[in-house]
Design a protein around this motif. Structure first.
Motif, PDB file in Angstrom:
ATOM      1  N   GLU A 151      -7.034   8.084  -4.402  1.00 41.57           N
ATOM      2  CA  GLU A 151      -6.942   9.148  -5.414  1.00 41.57           C
ATOM      3  C   GLU A 151      -8.032  10.206  -5.227  1.00 41.57           C
ATOM      4  O   GLU A 151      -7.797  11.382  -5.481  1.00 41.57           O
ATOM      5  N   GLU A 196      -4.946  -7.332  -7.928  1.00 39.18           N
ATOM      6  CA  GLU A 196      -5.189  -6.191  -8.811  1.00 39.18           C
ATOM      7  C   GLU A 196      -6.531  -5.528  -8.470  1.00 39.18           C
ATOM      8  O   GLU A 196      -6.614  -4.311  -8.368  1.00 39.18           O
ATOM      9  N   TYR A 255       0.928   2.856  -9.914  1.00 37.85           N
ATOM     10  CA  TYR A 255       0.537   4.162 -10.454  1.00 37.85           C
ATOM     11  C   TYR A 255       0.140   5.162  -9.359  1.00 37.85           C
ATOM     12  O   TYR A 255       0.291   6.368  -9.547  1.00 37.85           O
ATOM     13  N   GLY A 256      -0.348   4.643  -8.219  1.00 42.07           N
ATOM     14  CA  GLY A 256      -0.608   5.533  -7.090  1.00 42.07           C
ATOM     15  C   GLY A 256       0.692   6.177  -6.626  1.00 42.07           C
ATOM     16  O   GLY A 256       0.762   7.395  -6.393  1.00 42.07           O
ATOM     17  N   LEU A 313       4.569  -5.542  -7.311  1.00 38.44           N
ATOM     18  CA  LEU A 313       3.650  -4.398  -7.223  1.00 38.44           C
ATOM     19  C   LEU A 313       2.461  -4.602  -8.166  1.00 38.44           C
ATOM     20  O   LEU A 313       2.631  -5.086  -9.282  1.00 38.44           O
ATOM     21  N   SER A 314       1.284  -4.213  -7.702  1.00 35.16           N
ATOM     22  CA  SER A 314       0.111  -4.241  -8.589  1.00 35.16           C
ATOM     23  C   SER A 314       0.099  -2.920  -9.367  1.00 35.16           C
ATOM     24  O   SER A 314       0.788  -1.965  -8.988  1.00 35.16           O
ATOM     25  N   THR A 315      -0.702  -2.878 -10.422  1.00 31.97           N
ATOM     26  CA  THR A 315      -0.755  -1.637 -11.211  1.00 31.97           C
ATOM     27  C   THR A 315      -1.320  -0.486 -10.375  1.00 31.97           C
ATOM     28  O   THR A 315      -0.856   0.642 -10.477  1.00 31.97           O
ATOM     29  N   GLY A 316      -2.318  -0.798  -9.514  1.00 26.68           N
ATOM     30  CA  GLY A 316      -2.916   0.250  -8.669  1.00 26.68           C
ATOM     31  C   GLY A 316      -1.895   0.865  -7.732  1.00 26.68           C
ATOM     32  O   GLY A 316      -1.830   2.083  -7.576  1.00 26.68           O
ATOM     33  N   THR A 317      -1.079   0.011  -7.114  1.00 25.38           N
ATOM     34  CA  THR A 317      -0.058   0.506  -6.179  1.00 25.38           C
ATOM     35  C   THR A 317       1.025   1.278  -6.927  1.00 25.38           C
ATOM     36  O   THR A 317       1.446   2.350  -6.505  1.00 25.38           O
ATOM     37  N   HIS A 347       0.834  -1.203   0.000  1.00 29.95           N
ATOM     38  CA  HIS A 347       0.000   0.000   0.000  1.00 29.95           C
ATOM     39  C   HIS A 347       0.867   1.250   0.000  1.00 29.95           C
ATOM     40  O   HIS A 347       1.954   1.252   0.545  1.00 29.95           O
TER      41      HIS A 347
END
Lengths: 117, 139
Positions: B61, B50, A55-56, A49-53, A3
């Motif tokens: 966000e 994911e 790019y965050g 790492l996931s894409t959400g983590t 996170h």
């Protein structure tokens, strides 16, 4: 699962995803997929790492001005790539100095404790 | 799976989605191909991680947006989308209504006014459904 906290990136020690992203960008620019695979390699498979983590964290690093985004000419198509700025490089160096100092202190204390046992 | 991923991206603020959405989808697809090759268990874990991190990321966000910490490209992308003449006016208006309702909901949550937050959340859900119908030409 990793996170990224909602605190500002320059408040306190760097989170592990942020530190790994900066490390992966230290030698050359990379795009998103290359960053994820490189981080898996650097951490010896421990961190995926996931894409959400990812790019965050990239979003926060862009906001803080530690990295910048640019179009990378690829053989097949243009990709958005990321590179460290001088500010980001400085923060990475500061964090590494802090970690080295901590490592030296912890090692010295362990040795002292070992000698006393 | 790509369709589901793109649907989850709709949870993010519009500016963020316009700035990073396509790139994130491309990375997701490349990762999905790789994880599928590593076996069913790895692939399922990947899909679960994911989905969860994407939902958590969307919440973060919106908080970033409420705190005024948007990357300039997000703002530029959102503005471009708003001024794009190829997009029908009613779609632009619907998008703006969704953005406003989310801001009102975030504001209500920050004031611990959950009754009002729920009201805005339901209104946003309705507006989002309407927007989706407009965008797919079903309205």
């Amino acid at each position: 699962m990793r996170h990224v906290s909602i605190r500002r990136i320059d408040e306190g020690p760097l989170s592990e995803p942020v530190l790994l992203i900066l490390t992966a960008l230290a030698d050359r620019p990379r795009h998103g997929y290359a960053l994820i695979t490189e981080i898996e390699t650097i951490s010896r498979g421990r961190v995926r790492l996931s894409t959400g983590t990812l790019y965050g964290a990239l979003h926060r690093l862009l906001n803080a001005g530690w990295i910048e985004r640019f179009d990378q000419q690829d053989t097949s198509r243009d990709k958005q790539a990321y590179r460290l700025t001088a500010l980001g490089r400085g923060h990475l160096q500061t964090e590494l100095d802090r970690m080295q100092q901590l490592t030296r202190t912890a090692t010295a204390r362990l040795k002292t404790a070992g000698a006393e046992v | 799976m790509k369709r589901l991923y793109r649907a989850l991206l709709w949870l993010f603020p519009p500016g963020y989605r316009l700035a990073f959405g396509d790139e994130m989808t491309a990375v997701f697809e490349a990762l999905a191909r790789d994880r599928r090759r590593r076996g069913k268990a790895v692939y399922l874990e990947f899909l679960l991680t994911e989905s969860i991190t994407l939902i958590a990321g969307a919440v973060l966000e919106w908080i970033e947006k409420a705190a005024g910490r948007e990357y300039p490209a997000d703002v530029a992308a959102a503005r471009r989308a708003e001024t794009d003449v190829s997009v029908p006016a009613e779609i632009i208006e619907a998008r703006q209504r969704v953005t406003t309702l989310v801001s009102l909901m975030t504001d209500a949550i920050s004031r611990y006014d959950y009754k009002r937050a729920r009201f805005y959340s339901l209104a946003e859900e309705r507006e989002r459904r309407r927007l989706r119908a407009l965008e797919t030409g079903q309205a």
